[in-house]
Design a protein around this motif. Structure first.
Motif, PDB file in Angstrom:
ATOM      1  N   VAL A  11      41.460  41.248  38.179  1.00 12.15           N
ATOM      2  CA  VAL A  11      40.910  41.464  39.517  1.00 12.15           C
ATOM      3  C   VAL A  11      41.923  42.303  40.289  1.00 12.15           C
ATOM      4  O   VAL A  11      43.094  41.926  40.398  1.00 12.15           O
ATOM      5  N   ALA A  83      36.837  43.503  38.973  1.00  6.69           N
ATOM      6  CA  ALA A  83      36.349  43.362  40.347  1.00  6.69           C
ATOM      7  C   ALA A  83      37.455  43.863  41.265  1.00  6.69           C
ATOM      8  O   ALA A  83      38.635  43.876  40.882  1.00  6.69           O
ATOM      9  N   PRO A 127      32.326  45.243  40.911  1.00 10.10           N
ATOM     10  CA  PRO A 127      32.029  44.694  42.232  1.00 10.10           C
ATOM     11  C   PRO A 127      33.176  44.972  43.209  1.00 10.10           C
ATOM     12  O   PRO A 127      34.355  44.931  42.829  1.00 10.10           O
ATOM     13  N   TRP A 260      31.956  37.734  46.315  1.00 14.07           N
ATOM     14  CA  TRP A 260      32.056  38.233  44.943  1.00 14.07           C
ATOM     15  C   TRP A 260      31.099  37.465  44.021  1.00 14.07           C
ATOM     16  O   TRP A 260      30.361  38.055  43.228  1.00 14.07           O
TER      17      TRP A 260
END
Length: 360
Positions: A11, A83, A127, A260
Motif C-alpha cells: 500500500v 492501493a 484504488p 478503500w
C-alpha cells in the motif's frame, strides 16, 4: 483487505511520514499490509515519524524519500502499489500566500502526476483515496452567524446548526491553497468519472492526535497544546469564536480504510470528514479546556483575521457515516486530553535523550 488480496503489492502512502500519513501507515502495517511510505521529509520533525514507523514495523514498512514532483520516482512507486492513499501536500494557507507557485506544483501538479501514474500503469489502476480539505467551500461568508454564549459562532439556519455543511454545498475556492487543493479534488473525481479510476475524496476538517507537529500555520490543536505545556502564550488570528468540528486521527484513519474497503461503491464520491456537530468547538473553548488540563490559565494574544479563514465550519457527516459505515467520532475533550498526555510523554522522552547525549 489483506496483503494476500493485494497479491503481495504494498500500500503506497504518499506523505506517509506526516501526521495523518504516519498514523495511517502504522494502522495498515498492524493490519498486516506491506506499506511503502513516499515522503520528501520536508516538514521539520517528520523524519522522527518515519523512524518510529520503521522501528515498529521493520519488516512491513519501507520508504522512498522523494518529492511528489519527482515523476520518475513516483511512477516506480505507483507501479508497485496495490492501493494508494495520497496525502502528500503543501498544507498551510499562509505558505500558499507566500509561495503560490510551490503550492500549485505540489498540490495540483503532484496530484495530477499521481493520477497519471495510476491511469497509465500496467495491469490497470489501483484504488486511490485522496486527502482534500474543507477549504474547497471557501470562506462561507454567506452563512449568517450568531454568537453563542459569547465564545462561539453558530449558524442562524437551524438545519446548518443541526447538521453542518454538506457535500452539496457549492465549491468556492479561496486562497492559492484552496485553489490548488480544490482543483486537485476535482481532478480526482473526474478521473474516476472519465477514466474509471477507483478513487474517492475525503474533504477533511480539523484532524488532531499523536505524531502531529502542530505549528501556528497548521495543526492548531497540537500547536496550542505545545505552547501551553511550555507555559508560552498562544497567538489567535481573529476573535477566537471561530468554530471547527475536530476529529481524532484514529477516526480519520478508520474513514480512509473504510473508503478503500468500499471503493467499488464509493468511487467518484467526495465525503466531508470531520467530527460533526457533536465535536464542534470554538478556539476559545479549546483554549479554556487546555487551561483545565494544564492547571493554569492559557494566555491568548489576538491578531487580525487571516485571508480565507472560515468563521464557522462543521462537517455534515451523515453521508460519510451512511456510505462508509462509520460510528460516532471520539468526543473532543477525551481526544484532546489524550493528545496532551502523548505530548507530555514525547517531550519527556526527547529531554531524556538529550540529557543522555549531553552526558556522553
Amino acid at each position: 483487505m489483506s496483503g494476500a488480496i493485494l497479491g503481495g503489492r504494498p500500500v503506497l502512502v504518499t506523505g506517509g511520514a506526516g501526521f495523518i500519513g504516519s498514523n495511517l501507515a502504522d494502522r495498515l502495517a498492524r493490519d498486516g499490509h506491506e506499506v511503502l511510505v513516499y515522503d520528501a521529509l520536508a516538514r521539520p520533525g517528520v523524519e522522527a515519524n518515519l523512524a518510529w514507523l520503521k522501528a515498529r514495523h521493520p519488516r512491513r514498512v519501507s520508504a522512498v524519500v522523494a518529492d511528489i514532483r519527482n515523476e520518475a520516482e513516483l511512477n516506480r512507486a505507483a507501479a508497485e502499489a496495490g492501493a494508494v492513499f495520497h496525502l502528500a501536500a503543501q498544507v498551510a494557507v499562509t505558505t500558499s500566500m507566500a509561495d503560490p507557485r510551490t503550492d500549485f506544483a505540489v498540490n495540483l501538479q503532484g496530484t495530477f502526476a499521481v493520477l497519471e501514474a495510476l491511469r497509465r500503469r500496467a495491469g490497470g489502476p489501483a484504488p486511490l483515496v485522496f486527502a482534500s480539505t474543507n477549504k474547497v467551500y471557501g470562506d462561507l461568508a454567506d452563512v449568517e452567524l450568531a454568537v453563542e454564549g459569547d465564545d462561539a459562532y453558530a449558524p442562524r439556519d437551524p438545519a446548518l446548526r443541526a447538521h453542518g455543511i454538506g457535500e452539496g454545498r457549492p465549491l468556492d475556492f479561496h486562497t492559492p491553497y484552496g485553489c490548488s487543493k480544490g482543483a486537485a479534488d476535482q481532478y480526482v473525481l473526474d478521473y474516476a468519472r472519465s477514466f474509471g479510476l477507483p478513487a474517492a475524496v475525503m474533504r477533511m476538517s480539523c484532524v488532531y492526535g499523536p505524531r502531529q507537529m502542530g505549528t501556528e500555520d497548521q495543526g492548531w490543536i497540537a500547536h496550542f497544546l505545545i505552547r501551553a505545556l511550555r507555559g508560552e502564550p498562544i497567538s489567535v488570528y481573529g476573535d477566537g469564536r471561530q468554530v471547527r468540528d475536530v476529529l481524532d486521527v484514529g477516526d480519520a484513519v478508520e474513514a480512509y480504510l473504510s473508503a478503500w474497503a468500499r471503493i467499488d461503491a464509493v468511487a467518484g464520491c467526495a465525503f466531508n470528514l470531520g467530527g460533526g456537530p457533536a465535536n464542534a468547538v470554538s478556539l476559545r473553548r479549546v483554549i479554556a479546556f487546555i487551561g483545565e488540563l494544564t492547571g493554569r490559565p492559557v494566555e491568548a494574544r489576538y491578531a487580525d483575521w487571516r485571508g480565507g479563514d472560515q468563521r464557522y465550519y462543521v462537517s455534515d457527516t451523515r453521508r460519510a457515516a451512511r456510505e462508509l459505515g462509520l460510528g460516532p467520532a471520539r468526543p473532543w475533550r477525551e481526544g484532546v486530553a489524550s493528545l496532551a498526555r502523548w505530548l507530555r510523554e514525547e517531550h519527556a522522552a526527547v529531554a531524556r535523550a538529550r540529557a543522555v547525549e549531553a552526558a556522553q
